[in-house]
Motif scaffolding. Structure first.
Motif, PDB file in Angstrom:
ATOM      1  N   ASN A 124     -10.509   7.964 -11.974  1.00 27.47           N
ATOM      2  CA  ASN A 124      -9.225   8.446 -12.487  1.00 27.47           C
ATOM      3  C   ASN A 124      -8.605   7.333 -13.337  1.00 27.47           C
ATOM      4  O   ASN A 124      -8.431   6.214 -12.876  1.00 27.47           O
ATOM      5  N   THR A 126      -5.666   6.664 -14.408  1.00 22.93           N
ATOM      6  CA  THR A 126      -4.249   6.331 -14.316  1.00 22.93           C
ATOM      7  C   THR A 126      -4.054   4.820 -14.312  1.00 22.93           C
ATOM      8  O   THR A 126      -4.861   4.074 -13.762  1.00 22.93           O
ATOM      9  N   ASP A 131       0.009   5.450  -8.099  1.00 25.74           N
ATOM     10  CA  ASP A 131      -1.011   6.502  -8.080  1.00 25.74           C
ATOM     11  C   ASP A 131      -2.401   5.932  -7.845  1.00 25.74           C
ATOM     12  O   ASP A 131      -3.187   6.475  -7.062  1.00 25.74           O
ATOM     13  N   ASP A 134      -2.818   4.906  -4.284  1.00 29.02           N
ATOM     14  CA  ASP A 134      -2.876   6.103  -3.455  1.00 29.02           C
ATOM     15  C   ASP A 134      -4.259   6.745  -3.535  1.00 29.02           C
ATOM     16  O   ASP A 134      -4.851   7.116  -2.517  1.00 29.02           O
ATOM     17  N   TYR A 135      -4.798   6.877  -4.742  1.00 32.44           N
ATOM     18  CA  TYR A 135      -6.113   7.487  -4.919  1.00 32.44           C
ATOM     19  C   TYR A 135      -7.202   6.650  -4.255  1.00 32.44           C
ATOM     20  O   TYR A 135      -8.124   7.179  -3.632  1.00 32.44           O
ATOM     21  N   SER A 138      -6.744   6.856  -0.349  1.00 37.34           N
ATOM     22  CA  SER A 138      -7.108   8.167   0.179  1.00 37.34           C
ATOM     23  C   SER A 138      -8.603   8.414   0.008  1.00 37.34           C
ATOM     24  O   SER A 138      -9.210   9.187   0.746  1.00 37.34           O
ATOM     25  N   ASN A 143      -7.394  13.994  -6.174  1.00 29.30           N
ATOM     26  CA  ASN A 143      -6.679  14.899  -5.280  1.00 29.30           C
ATOM     27  C   ASN A 143      -5.480  14.187  -4.687  1.00 29.30           C
ATOM     28  O   ASN A 143      -5.603  13.341  -3.811  1.00 29.30           O
ATOM     29  N   LYS A 144      -4.311  14.519  -5.173  1.00 23.60           N
ATOM     30  CA  LYS A 144      -3.073  13.897  -4.699  1.00 23.60           C
ATOM     31  C   LYS A 144      -2.680  14.386  -3.313  1.00 23.60           C
ATOM     32  O   LYS A 144      -1.907  13.734  -2.609  1.00 23.60           O
ATOM     33  N   ARG A 176      -1.657   3.315   3.412  1.00 27.58           N
ATOM     34  CA  ARG A 176      -2.166   4.654   3.085  1.00 27.58           C
ATOM     35  C   ARG A 176      -3.599   4.836   3.571  1.00 27.58           C
ATOM     36  O   ARG A 176      -3.989   5.939   3.962  1.00 27.58           O
TER      37      ARG A 176
END
Length: 421
Positions: A124, A126, A131, A134-135, A138, A143-144, A176
């Protein structure tokens, strides 16, 4: 009774997750009433360090023969030549040079215990810190809505009876990576046993009821059945003066947040409380201005990271065979320096994997010549290794977790050979 049983069994150390200020009195009472402490079966231990802020991988491990990088960084480029500065890069293989702030890593690299993966990052693109972190945490970069973290899912795949200290983060709040249904705990400091359970549904559910009420209503048999291991672990901590801990083998930890976190992780490992996955953080890597070269903010962070990790590794001594340590960062920095002597948000970076079972002594991954045509979006080191390729391989080879479909949903990539057989 079934509700209380499920409550106690599901919570693990979330029983203690009431916030800060020490161990709840009823837990201490229960722990003190136990006559013996459990010594948990020894399992492999994975230690993860998140370098928050996005580390400049091109400065940490520099392709110093690349003239394109030299032209893009007129005041930030560093040479491996002895006449290139008072503190030149440490030539690793004739192409890549280790930042001198990380000189304590060199012996481990030469000894083939330290591996480096370059060009690692998220698919991704970004460039948002929030973000991207977080990605990565996770483990689902597109997938947010994923509720759990990849380390929490890893804990769930370990497949054997667990200690309440199976998954511990030495942070002030739950990272997270540990969000999810499997019990985990965030301990800001072993000295005051401050715990936060944000992000852990078990902890959140427990906060809704009175701990005293649950304890008073639970029969001795129920406590023996569901809570003895938790209370034993607390008893073990209570009987240890963590303030007087003495690192072994001549290890000297930096007096920094990361150094202190790794020292406490070492304590937990040696206390045999069943730790299997540990998490710590290193901050300050967002170097938009005055990044520096052999001196400056990057150099200070690099020295703290490497010196903290090497102190931890030295402290482990004969336990090194049981431990693998891995770093991660959300993305890298731009190839070209900006107008304020720094670098901006980029894409690919590098990470470090330390252990006795890594394919060490080499820089893994694919870093093309840094000509503009080879850069992502014409400005960044391209991501050529999906972080999941490395994370899944480390989990597979070290923790014996092989279910990539659960660990990283929707991913079916290949390992890159960073771990040994």
């Amino acid at each position: 009774m079934s509700t209380r049983r499920g409550f106690l069994k599901a919570g693990g150390l979330a029983l203690f997750g009431i916030g800060v200020g020490g161990v709840p009195t009823f837990v201490a009472r229960a722990a003190n009433s136990l006559k013996t402490a459990v010594s948990y079966k020894k399992n492999k231990i994975l230690v993860c360090i998140f370098q928050r802020g996005a580390m400049d991988g091109l400065m940490a491990v520099t392709p110093f023969t690349d003239e394109h990088l030299k032209a893009a960084r007129p005041t930030l480029f560093m040479s491996a030549a002895r006449n290139g500065g008072a503190n030149p890069l440490i030539d690793l293989d004739g192409r890549f040079g280790l930042h001198p702030g990380m000189k304590s890593f060199e012996p481990l690299f030469r000894d083939k215990r330290l591996a480096i993966v370059h060009g690692i990052g998220s698919p991704n693109n970004t460039r948002s810190h929030f973000d991207a972190q977080d990605y990565m945490e996770s483990g689902t970069p597109f997938n947010k809505g994923t509720a759990s973290g990849w380390l929490n899912r890893a804990v769930g795949l370990l497949g054997h009876d667990a200690s309440p200290f199976r998954a511990v983060s030495l942070t002030s709040s739950m990272p997270r990576s540990f969000y999810g249904d499997n019990p985990s705990v965030a301990i800001s400091n072993l000295q005051d046993f401050a715990i936060q359970m944000k992000g852990n549904p078990g902890g959140a559910n427990m906060a809704a009821k009175s701990f005293e009420e649950l304890y008073d209503q639970a029969s001795p048999g129920l406590l023996k059945e569901t809570g003895k291991e938790s209370f034993d672990a607390v008893k073990m901590l209570q009987k240890t003066d963590v303030r007087s801990y003495k690192p072994e083998n001549g290890a000297v930890y930096p007096n920094s947040p990361l150094g202190n976190s790794l020292k406490q992780i070492a304590q937990l490992i040696k206390m045999d409380v069943g730790l299997e996955v540990a998490f710590a953080e290193s901050g300050g890597w967002d170097t938009h201005f005055n990044q520096g070269t052999e001196l400056g903010v990057f150099a200070r962070n690099a020295a703290d990271l490497s010196n903290s990790i090497v102190a931890f590794w030295t402290d482990m001594g004969p336990l090194q065979d049981d431990v693998t340590l891995m770093t991660m960062t959300e993305f890298g920095r731009t190839v070209k320096q900006n107008g304020t002597g720094g670098t901006d948000h980029g894409r690919g970076s590098c990470n470090f994997i330390l252990g006795n079972n890594v394919s060490g002594g080499q820089v893994h991954g694919n870093v093309a010549t840094l000509a503009v045509d080879n850069l992502e979006d014409g400005r960044d080191l391209a991501v050529t290794t999906d972080f999941r390729c490395v994370f899944s391989e480390v989990a597979d080879k070290h923790l014996r977790i092989s279910n990539d479909g659960i660990l990283f949903p929707g991913w079916a990539g290949r390992k890159i050979g960073v771990m040994g057989a």
